[in-house]
Enzyme design. Structure first.
Site, short mmCIF file in Angstrom:
data_model
loop_
_atom_site.label_atom_id
_atom_site.label_comp_id
_atom_site.label_asym_id
_atom_site.label_seq_id
_atom_site.Cartn_x
_atom_site.Cartn_y
_atom_site.Cartn_z
N ASP A 31 -0.73 20.75 13.45
CA ASP A 31 -0.41 19.64 14.34
C ASP A 31 -0.42 20.15 15.79
O ASP A 31 0.12 21.22 16.09
CB ASP A 31 0.95 19.03 13.98
CG ASP A 31 1.14 17.65 14.59
OD1 ASP A 31 1.17 16.67 13.82
OD2 ASP A 31 1.27 17.56 15.83
N ILE A 32 -1.00 19.36 16.67
CA ILE A 32 -1.12 19.77 18.07
C ILE A 32 0.24 19.77 18.78
O ILE A 32 0.41 20.42 19.82
CB ILE A 32 -2.14 18.84 18.80
CG1 ILE A 32 -2.73 19.51 20.02
CG2 ILE A 32 -1.51 17.49 19.13
CD1 ILE A 32 -3.92 18.78 20.60
N ASN A 86 3.68 9.11 7.08
CA ASN A 86 4.11 7.99 7.91
C ASN A 86 3.12 6.85 7.74
O ASN A 86 1.90 7.07 7.81
CB ASN A 86 4.20 8.42 9.38
CG ASN A 86 5.27 9.45 9.63
OD1 ASN A 86 6.28 9.49 8.94
ND2 ASN A 86 5.05 10.30 10.63
N GLY A 92 6.17 4.97 11.77
CA GLY A 92 5.86 5.94 12.83
C GLY A 92 4.45 6.47 12.80
O GLY A 92 4.16 7.49 13.42
N HIS A 99 -2.65 10.71 6.43
CA HIS A 99 -2.42 12.15 6.54
C HIS A 99 -1.04 12.50 6.03
O HIS A 99 -0.11 11.71 6.14
CB HIS A 99 -2.58 12.64 7.99
CG HIS A 99 -1.83 11.83 8.99
ND1 HIS A 99 -2.27 10.60 9.45
CD2 HIS A 99 -0.65 12.06 9.64
CE1 HIS A 99 -1.41 10.12 10.32
NE2 HIS A 99 -0.40 10.98 10.45
N HIS A 101 2.01 15.08 6.56
CA HIS A 101 2.63 16.12 7.39
C HIS A 101 3.29 17.13 6.44
O HIS A 101 4.09 16.72 5.58
CB HIS A 101 3.75 15.54 8.27
CG HIS A 101 3.30 14.58 9.32
ND1 HIS A 101 3.21 14.93 10.65
CD2 HIS A 101 2.96 13.27 9.25
CE1 HIS A 101 2.83 13.86 11.35
NE2 HIS A 101 2.68 12.85 10.53
P1 AMP Z 1 1.58 10.19 12.78
O1 AMP Z 1 2.41 9.88 14.00
O2 AMP Z 1 2.34 10.27 11.49
O3 AMP Z 1 0.38 9.25 12.70
O4 AMP Z 1 1.02 11.66 12.99
C1 AMP Z 1 -0.05 11.94 13.84
C2 AMP Z 1 0.08 13.38 14.21
O5 AMP Z 1 -1.16 13.80 14.74
C3 AMP Z 1 1.13 13.68 15.28
O6 AMP Z 1 2.12 14.57 14.74
C4 AMP Z 1 0.34 14.31 16.41
O7 AMP Z 1 1.02 15.36 17.05
C5 AMP Z 1 -0.90 14.79 15.68
N1 AMP Z 1 -2.10 14.93 16.49
C6 AMP Z 1 -2.56 14.05 17.40
N2 AMP Z 1 -3.71 14.51 17.94
C7 AMP Z 1 -3.97 15.70 17.34
C8 AMP Z 1 -5.01 16.67 17.47
N3 AMP Z 1 -6.04 16.50 18.32
N4 AMP Z 1 -4.94 17.79 16.70
C9 AMP Z 1 -3.92 17.97 15.86
N5 AMP Z 1 -2.92 17.09 15.68
C10 AMP Z 1 -2.94 15.97 16.42
#
Ligand code: AMP
Length: 113
Positions: A31-32, A86, A92, A99, A101
């Site tokens: 995760d970024i 989520n 959220g 995906h 987490h």
């Molecule tokens: P959600 O809020 O459950 O949809 O999770 C989306 C996740 O994607 C969040 O934890 C973000 O930090 C992560 N995210 C967004 N952009 C990127 C990216 N380019 N590379 C890796 N993770 C990302």
């Protein structure tokens, strides 16, 4: 026109990410914006917008098996971790590609906020 789905673009390696595992069904990357010492996202190669739209049990199984394998290789399987999907606004979800987490490496509070 380029694909608007961020995670589809990560799967196709059109934009950079730190991929730690991939197989025929899933790709896992860090995760970024990590919320725990280990925070990995596991996504299906196929675009599915959310858990609400998932109909392929094999794909869902592949996501969870990959999540458990990542917990082992990240060294958090024994200490404990969370695998979270989520879904939708109240859940959220901010990226419209289902995906998991995988989070661990610290004590996670329950219930989530
Ligand atoms: P959600 O809020 O459950 O949809 O999770 C989306 C996740 O994607 C969040 O934890 C973000 O930090 C992560 N995210 C967004 N952009 C990127 C990216 N380019 N590379 C890796 N993770 C990302």
């Amino acid at each position: 026109m380029s694909d608007p789905c961020l995670f589809c673009r990560i799967v196709r390696k059109e934009i950079p990410s730190t991929i730690i595992f991939e197989n025929d069904h899933v790709v896992a990357f860090r995760d970024i914006d990590p919320k725990a010492p280990t925070h990995v996202l596991v996504v299906p190669r196929e675009h599915v917008s959310s858990l609400n739209d998932a109909t392929d049990g094999a794909m869902l199984g592949a996501l969870l098996l990959a999540a458990a394998g990542i917990a082992r290789t990240e060294g958090i399987a024994e200490s404990g971790y969370r695998a979270v999907i989520n879904t939708g606004g109240d859940g959220g979800q901010s990226v419209g590609h289902v995906h998991v987490h995988v989070m661990g490496g610290r004590r996670l509070a329950w219930p989530p906020g």
